[in-house]
Enzyme design. Sequence first.
Site, PDB file in Angstrom:
ATOM      1  N   CYS A 107      -7.952 -67.543 -19.854  1.00 43.47           N
ATOM      2  CA  CYS A 107      -9.260 -67.212 -20.406  1.00 43.47           C
ATOM      3  C   CYS A 107      -9.312 -67.730 -21.835  1.00 43.47           C
ATOM      4  O   CYS A 107      -8.313 -67.681 -22.548  1.00 43.47           O
ATOM      5  CB  CYS A 107      -9.474 -65.703 -20.460  1.00 43.47           C
ATOM      6  SG  CYS A 107      -9.347 -64.872 -18.883  1.00 43.47           S
ATOM      7  N   ASN A 151      -2.761 -70.379 -11.223  1.00 43.52           N
ATOM      8  CA  ASN A 151      -4.213 -70.325 -11.314  1.00 43.52           C
ATOM      9  C   ASN A 151      -4.709 -71.761 -11.088  1.00 43.52           C
ATOM     10  O   ASN A 151      -3.916 -72.666 -10.833  1.00 43.52           O
ATOM     11  CB  ASN A 151      -4.626 -69.786 -12.694  1.00 43.52           C
ATOM     12  CG  ASN A 151      -5.964 -69.060 -12.622  1.00 43.52           C
ATOM     13  OD1 ASN A 151      -6.891 -69.525 -11.947  1.00 43.52           O
ATOM     14  ND2 ASN A 151      -6.079 -67.936 -13.297  1.00 43.52           N
ATOM     15  N   LYS A 190      -0.577 -63.555 -14.523  1.00 44.76           N
ATOM     16  CA  LYS A 190      -0.946 -64.727 -13.718  1.00 44.76           C
ATOM     17  C   LYS A 190      -0.982 -65.962 -14.592  1.00 44.76           C
ATOM     18  O   LYS A 190      -1.794 -66.076 -15.513  1.00 44.76           O
ATOM     19  CB  LYS A 190      -2.315 -64.501 -13.060  1.00 44.76           C
ATOM     20  CG  LYS A 190      -2.716 -65.655 -12.151  1.00 44.76           C
ATOM     21  CD  LYS A 190      -3.961 -65.315 -11.364  1.00 44.76           C
ATOM     22  CE  LYS A 190      -4.337 -66.448 -10.428  1.00 44.76           C
ATOM     23  NZ  LYS A 190      -5.549 -66.124  -9.663  1.00 44.76           N
ATOM     24  N   ILE A 219     -17.172 -70.838 -11.973  1.00 42.77           N
ATOM     25  CA  ILE A 219     -17.893 -69.584 -11.774  1.00 42.77           C
ATOM     26  C   ILE A 219     -18.136 -68.913 -13.130  1.00 42.77           C
ATOM     27  O   ILE A 219     -19.157 -68.265 -13.337  1.00 42.77           O
ATOM     28  CB  ILE A 219     -17.081 -68.638 -10.850  1.00 42.77           C
ATOM     29  CG1 ILE A 219     -16.709 -69.327  -9.529  1.00 42.77           C
ATOM     30  CG2 ILE A 219     -17.823 -67.331 -10.613  1.00 42.77           C
ATOM     31  CD1 ILE A 219     -17.856 -69.813  -8.702  1.00 42.77           C
ATOM     32  N   GLY A 267      -1.635 -71.209  -4.405  1.00 42.34           N
ATOM     33  CA  GLY A 267      -2.132 -72.571  -4.560  1.00 42.34           C
ATOM     34  C   GLY A 267      -2.169 -73.331  -3.255  1.00 42.34           C
ATOM     35  O   GLY A 267      -1.142 -73.800  -2.768  1.00 42.34           O
ATOM     36  N   GLY A 316      -6.136 -67.998  -1.420  1.00 36.30           N
ATOM     37  CA  GLY A 316      -7.364 -68.120  -2.213  1.00 36.30           C
ATOM     38  C   GLY A 316      -8.472 -68.831  -1.469  1.00 36.30           C
ATOM     39  O   GLY A 316      -9.152 -68.247  -0.617  1.00 36.30           O
TER      40      GLY A 316
HETATM   41  C1  LIG Z   1     -14.280 -69.671  -6.657  1.00 37.97           C
HETATM   42  C2  LIG Z   1     -13.002 -69.231  -7.299  1.00 37.97           C
HETATM   43  C3  LIG Z   1     -13.017 -68.163  -8.180  1.00 37.97           C
HETATM   44  C4  LIG Z   1     -11.845 -67.722  -8.806  1.00 37.97           C
HETATM   45  N1  LIG Z   1     -11.893 -66.669  -9.653  1.00 37.97           N
HETATM   46  C5  LIG Z   1     -10.741 -66.215 -10.235  1.00 37.97           C
HETATM   47  C6  LIG Z   1     -10.757 -65.087 -11.090  1.00 37.97           C
HETATM   48  O1  LIG Z   1     -11.786 -64.450 -11.306  1.00 37.97           O
HETATM   49  N2  LIG Z   1      -9.587 -64.700 -11.664  1.00 37.97           N
HETATM   50  C7  LIG Z   1      -8.411 -65.339 -11.423  1.00 37.97           C
HETATM   51  O2  LIG Z   1      -7.380 -64.934 -11.954  1.00 37.97           O
HETATM   52  N3  LIG Z   1      -8.362 -66.419 -10.596  1.00 37.97           N
HETATM   53  C8  LIG Z   1      -9.506 -66.875 -10.004  1.00 37.97           C
HETATM   54  N4  LIG Z   1      -9.452 -67.952  -9.156  1.00 37.97           N
HETATM   55  C9  LIG Z   1      -8.167 -68.633  -8.914  1.00 37.97           C
HETATM   56  C10 LIG Z   1      -7.518 -68.196  -7.602  1.00 37.97           C
HETATM   57  O3  LIG Z   1      -7.223 -66.815  -7.623  1.00 37.97           O
HETATM   58  C11 LIG Z   1      -6.251 -69.002  -7.295  1.00 37.97           C
HETATM   59  O4  LIG Z   1      -5.311 -68.801  -8.323  1.00 37.97           O
HETATM   60  C12 LIG Z   1      -6.522 -70.496  -7.176  1.00 37.97           C
HETATM   61  O5  LIG Z   1      -7.735 -70.723  -6.517  1.00 37.97           O
HETATM   62  C13 LIG Z   1      -5.422 -71.267  -6.457  1.00 37.97           C
HETATM   63  O6  LIG Z   1      -5.235 -70.813  -5.142  1.00 37.97           O
HETATM   64  P1  LIG Z   1      -5.942 -71.489  -3.839  1.00 37.97           P
HETATM   65  O7  LIG Z   1      -5.654 -72.965  -3.903  1.00 37.97           O
HETATM   66  O8  LIG Z   1      -5.327 -70.817  -2.674  1.00 37.97           O
HETATM   67  O9  LIG Z   1      -7.383 -71.213  -3.968  1.00 37.97           O
HETATM   68  C14 LIG Z   1     -10.623 -68.392  -8.529  1.00 37.97           C
HETATM   69  C15 LIG Z   1     -10.611 -69.458  -7.619  1.00 37.97           C
HETATM   70  C16 LIG Z   1     -11.767 -69.884  -7.003  1.00 37.97           C
HETATM   71  C17 LIG Z   1     -11.708 -71.029  -6.041  1.00 37.97           C
END
Ligand SMILES: Cc1cc2nc3c(=O)[nH]c(=O)nc-3n(C[C@H](O)[C@H](O)[C@H](O)COP(=O)(O)O)c2cc1C
Lengths: 261, 316
Positions: free
Chosen positions: B129, B191, B164, B70, B242, B264
Amino acid sequence: MTVNQWYSVRSNRKVAEETYALRFSAPELAETIKPGQFLNVRVTKEHDPLLRRPYSISNIYGDECEIVYAVEGRGTNILSRMDETSEIGVIGPLGNPFGMEKDYGTAVIMAGGIGVAPFPILTTALKEMGKNTVTLVGARNGTRLFTDGLADPIVATDDGSAGYHGNVLDCFKAQVDLSSLDNPRIFACGPTPMLHAIQQYALETGIQCELSLETEMACGMGICQGCPIESKSAPRKYSLVCTDGPCFEADDIVFHQHTHA
Amino acid sequence: MNTAFHSKSLHLKNRVLVASGTFGYGNEVARFTDLSKIGGIVTKSVSWKPRIGNAPMRIAETPSGMLNSIGLANVGIEEFTAEKLPYLRNVDSQIIVNIAASTIDEYIQILERLEDEEGIAAYEINVSCPNVKEGGLNFGTRCEMTGEITRELRKRTDRFLIIKLTPNVTHIADFAKTCQDEGADSVSLINTLVGMAVNIKTRRPVLSTITGGFSGPAIKPVALAKVYEAAKAVKIPIIGIGGIMSWKDAIEFLLVGASAIQVGTANFLDPDAAAKIAEGMAAYCEEEGIEDIQELVGALKVHETQSAPGFVPVKA
Ligand SMILES: Cc1cc2nc3c(=O)[nH]c(=O)nc-3n(C[C@H](O)[C@H](O)[C@H](O)COP(=O)(O)O)c2cc1C
Ligand SMILES: Cc1cc2nc3c(=O)[nH]c(=O)nc-3n(C[C@H](O)[C@H](O)[C@H](O)COP(=O)(O)OP(=O)(O)OC[C@H]3O[C@@H](n4cnc5c(N)ncnc54)[C@H](O)[C@@H]3O)c2cc1C
Ligand code: FES
C-alpha cells in the site's frame, strides 16, 4: 437454479454478418433465467484467454438457452468456431432482470448493434404480460441486422443500407409519435455513447428509461470489484454492473465522455 | 491421511485459503461453493474508512493473466465489523482479516479495533500500500517499513499475524527474514506484480491508473521462485500465492516450501476452485500414500551441485 458447469453446444449458427446465435441445453437455467440477466461464459478449458465473457440471455427454446454474439476479439473468435462437439462453461443466471413489472404502459425497446441480444426473451415476456411494445433496432449496415424474436422492429442503419438512415434514437424521434404512446418506458441496450444519448433524451422528456450496461468484468459475481459504474444511488460513488446491474434506471447512471471506449 | 495445518493459534482443516480481494466477503459466492471445504477465507483488504476505489477501467485481460487496479475499494472497518463479520463468523472455515492502510498508525488503529471482535483466526497485513508519509512509496518495498509495521502490530496482538509480501522487490528473502525477526507468525507471498497494458489504437494505457496488479497463471513461475527464495531464509510457515489454478499447482508450491496456499484469480473463473483444489490435494496424498501433507512442504529434491543463480544468502 444457479449453475456453474460445462454444457455441450447444440447449435451455433451465423445469423448476420459477424453475428452468431449459440444454443446449449440447460433446463435448470431455461426455467429460471429472466430477461436482462446474463451468463458468464468460459470459451476454453485452457487458461488463455483467461477470463469468462458475459453474455445476455437472448432467448429460450424449451430446454435450450440461446446467446447471440458479435465476433469482436479472442473470445468471440473461439466461440464462432464452435460446433456440436464443443463445450462452453456457464455460470448464471447473474445480475438483475429488466424492470418489466414497473408501472408503465408501452415498452419501447431500443437496441444498437449487438445490444439487440437481450430483447427476444424480453419481447416474449412482455407479450405474455399483455404489454404493447415498440421496437427499434439499429446496426452499422443492413447485413449486420438481426431481428429474430422481436415484434415488428423498426430498423435503422448508420449507412442507410436498410431502414432509416441514422441511429436508433433519431429514428425513434422521426418515426414514432411520442404523444401516441401510453406512459412509455424505454428498455435500451447497445454501445455506451448510444446509451448516453438515450439517457439524455429520457431525462429531457421525462420518459421512464432503463439501460442495460456493459463494462469489463473479471468475475460477474461481485467478488472482484472490477466493473464499477458511477451511480447516484451508490453509497460510495460506484455501483457494480454485475451485481447491482446490468440493468439500471437511466437517471441513476453518471456517464463520462472519456469512459466511452 | 492428514491435510490440516497447525501453527501456534492457527488451525486450518486443509492447506487451501482464498486470497484477499478475490472472494469478496464470502457471502457473494456461497451459492456457488461449499465454504466449509475451504481451509480459510482471507477477506478483501479493509481500511479504516471506506474506499470508493479507482475509476474504470479497473480490469485488463493479458495472456494467461489479468491486470487489476481496483484501488482497494472496500466498505471500511465499521461496515466490515457490523455487516460482513457476523456472516463470516457463522461460516465453517477460518476467517483471516486482511488489513490495508496508508500510515502505520492506521494499521494499528484497524488492528486494535478488530481485537475486540470475535471469530477472527488471523490477520494478514497487506503492506503493498502507498505510504502517504513517504510520498506514496509502497510500504512493502522497504525492509525497514515492513519491519516497523510488523513490530508495531506484533506488540498489540496475540492473534496469528501474517505479513503479505510484495514481489516487487529485489530480494524477497530479506523481507521474509525481517518479518520473522520482528515477530510475524507467517509470511504470505506473492501479492500482485506491477504490470501494464497498452491500447495501440487509442495510444492510451488500458487501465485508468496506467499500471496495475498482475495476477493469474502467468505469474506462477515468479511466485514459485519467490516462495522458494523466502523459504530458504525463514523458519516460520510460508503461505504461497500466485497463479494457482489446480491442485497440481498447489503441490508445486508446497514442494518449494509453502505450508499452505491461497487461490486468487482462479476464483473468478470458478468460485468452486478452492474447494476443488483442496479435494484434489487430498486425493493426490491418498494416491501417493502420503500420510501427512506436511511431508511435502519443502520436499523439493535439489542436488547439492545445483543452486539458483542470484540467490543471496540472508544474514543470520
Ligand atoms: C481483483 C483483485 C483484487 C485484489 N485485491 C487484493 C486486496 O484487497 N488485498 C490484497 O492483499 N491482495 C489483493 N489481491 C492480490 C491477491 O490476493 C493475490 O495475492 C494475487 O492476485 C496473486 O494470486 P493469484 O495469481 O492467484 O490471483 C487482489 C487481486 C486481484 C486479482
Ligand atoms: C452484462 C453484459 C452482457 C453482454 N452481453 C453480450 C451479448 O449478449 N452479446 C455480445 O456479443 N456481447 C455481449 N457483451 C460483451 C461480451 O462480454 C464481450 O466483451 C465481447 O463479446 C467481446 O469479447 P471478445 O473475447 O471477443 O473480445 P476481446 O477483445 O478478446 O475481449 C478482451 C476482454 O475485454 C472485454 N471486453 C471487450 N469488449 C467489451 C465490451 N464491449 N464490454 C465489456 N467488456 C468487453 C472482454 O470481456 C474480455 O475480458 C456483454 C457484456 C456485458 C458486461
Ligand atoms: S465483475 Fe467482478 S465484481 Fe463485477
